[in-house]
Design a protein around this motif. Structure first.
Motif, mmCIF file in Angstrom:
data_model
loop_
_atom_site.group_PDB
_atom_site.id
_atom_site.type_symbol
_atom_site.label_atom_id
_atom_site.label_comp_id
_atom_site.label_asym_id
_atom_site.label_seq_id
_atom_site.Cartn_x
_atom_site.Cartn_y
_atom_site.Cartn_z
ATOM 1 N N PHE A 128 38.094 -90.811 -24.363
ATOM 2 C CA PHE A 128 38.026 -89.596 -23.755
ATOM 3 C C PHE A 128 36.797 -89.341 -23.074
ATOM 4 N N GLN A 129 36.942 -88.257 -22.050
ATOM 5 C CA GLN A 129 35.615 -87.770 -21.117
ATOM 6 C C GLN A 129 35.852 -86.579 -20.929
ATOM 7 N N TYR A 130 34.786 -85.556 -21.243
ATOM 8 C CA TYR A 130 35.188 -84.239 -20.816
ATOM 9 C C TYR A 130 35.111 -84.158 -19.453
ATOM 10 N N GLU B 241 42.695 -84.594 -41.468
ATOM 11 C CA GLU B 241 41.278 -83.836 -41.316
ATOM 12 C C GLU B 241 41.686 -83.014 -39.917
ATOM 13 N N PHE B 242 40.604 -82.003 -39.973
ATOM 14 C CA PHE B 242 40.628 -80.987 -38.790
ATOM 15 C C PHE B 242 38.981 -80.977 -38.186
ATOM 16 N N SER B 243 38.895 -81.178 -37.187
ATOM 17 C CA SER B 243 37.546 -80.774 -36.376
ATOM 18 C C SER B 243 37.753 -80.232 -35.275
ATOM 19 N N PHE B 244 36.452 -79.338 -34.843
ATOM 20 C CA PHE B 244 36.646 -78.618 -33.609
ATOM 21 C C PHE B 244 35.504 -79.408 -32.854
ATOM 22 N N GLN B 245 35.906 -79.712 -31.523
ATOM 23 C CA GLN B 245 34.937 -80.543 -30.836
ATOM 24 C C GLN B 245 34.712 -80.234 -29.287
ATOM 25 N N THR B 246 33.378 -80.170 -28.972
ATOM 26 C CA THR B 246 33.074 -79.674 -27.734
ATOM 27 C C THR B 246 31.983 -80.772 -27.030
ATOM 28 N N GLY B 247 32.021 -80.730 -25.747
ATOM 29 C CA GLY B 247 31.282 -81.913 -24.968
ATOM 30 C C GLY B 247 31.078 -81.325 -23.597
ATOM 31 N N GLU B 248 30.098 -81.837 -22.906
ATOM 32 C CA GLU B 248 29.554 -81.463 -21.674
ATOM 33 C C GLU B 248 30.215 -82.459 -20.578
ATOM 34 N N GLY C 63 34.480 -79.231 -22.166
ATOM 35 C CA GLY C 63 35.668 -78.947 -22.965
ATOM 36 C C GLY C 63 35.599 -78.705 -24.269
ATOM 37 N N GLU C 64 36.693 -78.106 -24.994
ATOM 38 C CA GLU C 64 36.867 -77.850 -26.233
ATOM 39 C C GLU C 64 38.181 -78.305 -26.711
ATOM 40 N N MET C 65 38.101 -78.971 -27.804
ATOM 41 C CA MET C 65 39.519 -79.308 -28.485
ATOM 42 C C MET C 65 39.613 -79.073 -29.902
ATOM 43 N N LEU C 66 40.651 -79.124 -30.593
ATOM 44 C CA LEU C 66 40.915 -79.162 -32.031
ATOM 45 C C LEU C 66 41.533 -80.610 -32.060
#
Length: 147
Positions: free
Chosen positions: A94-96, A37-44, A101-104
């Motif tokens: 994990f913690q931004y 599976e593939f996802s794009f993730q972002t967080g504050e 941050g942004e991650m694949l």
């Protein structure tokens, strides 16, 4: 099980899911790929999941900002261009970092990540602090929380 190439363009993305402080866009689920599976993730800043584990492998590629990963008790701040591979069964979180941050994310075969992300978005209200509810929902989707 027949597999075929797929191309996912921005107009093909599903809705962005709210998953305990992380915004997740599933790019391709294992139903689509018949594998990973593939996802794009972002967080504050200071958001991210608590220590948890699951049976599938998982890899993150940091695209923007910084993300602090803890895997098997070892913590490391990761900047853009960093790849983090987490074998199935490993306790991790994990913690931004500052400015978010942004991650694949890419998961291994047998992943239930997309299913879990969708269940959390559907069943846990944004900003909820109902830890028992979150643990119940993720637990039904292959994830064990380690508090």
């Amino acid at each position: 099980m027949s597999r075929a190439p797929i191309v996912v363009k921005p107009n093909d993305y599903g809705r962005t899911l709210g998953v305990v402080g992380t915004n997740v866009t599933v790019l391709a689920s294992n139903k689509d790929t018949k594998g990973q599976e593939f996802s794009f993730q972002t967080g504050e800043e200071n958001t991210g999941p608590p220590p948890h584990s699951h049976s599938w492998d998982e890899a993150f590629f940091v695209l923007r900002g910084s993300v602090e990963f803890t895997c098997d008790g070892k913590t490391e701040m990761c900047s853009p261009g960093t790849l983090v591979f987490i074998p199935g069964g490993t306790i991790h979180s994990f913690q931004y970092g500052p400015d978010g941050g942004e991650m694949l994310e890419v998961t291994g075969a047998g992943s239930m990540a997309a299913q879990m992300f969708t269940a959390v978005d559907d069943q846990v209200p944004p900003g909820s602090s109902d830890v028992e509810k979150i643990i119940d929902v993720v637990g039904k989707n292959g994830v064990t929380v380690h508090l």
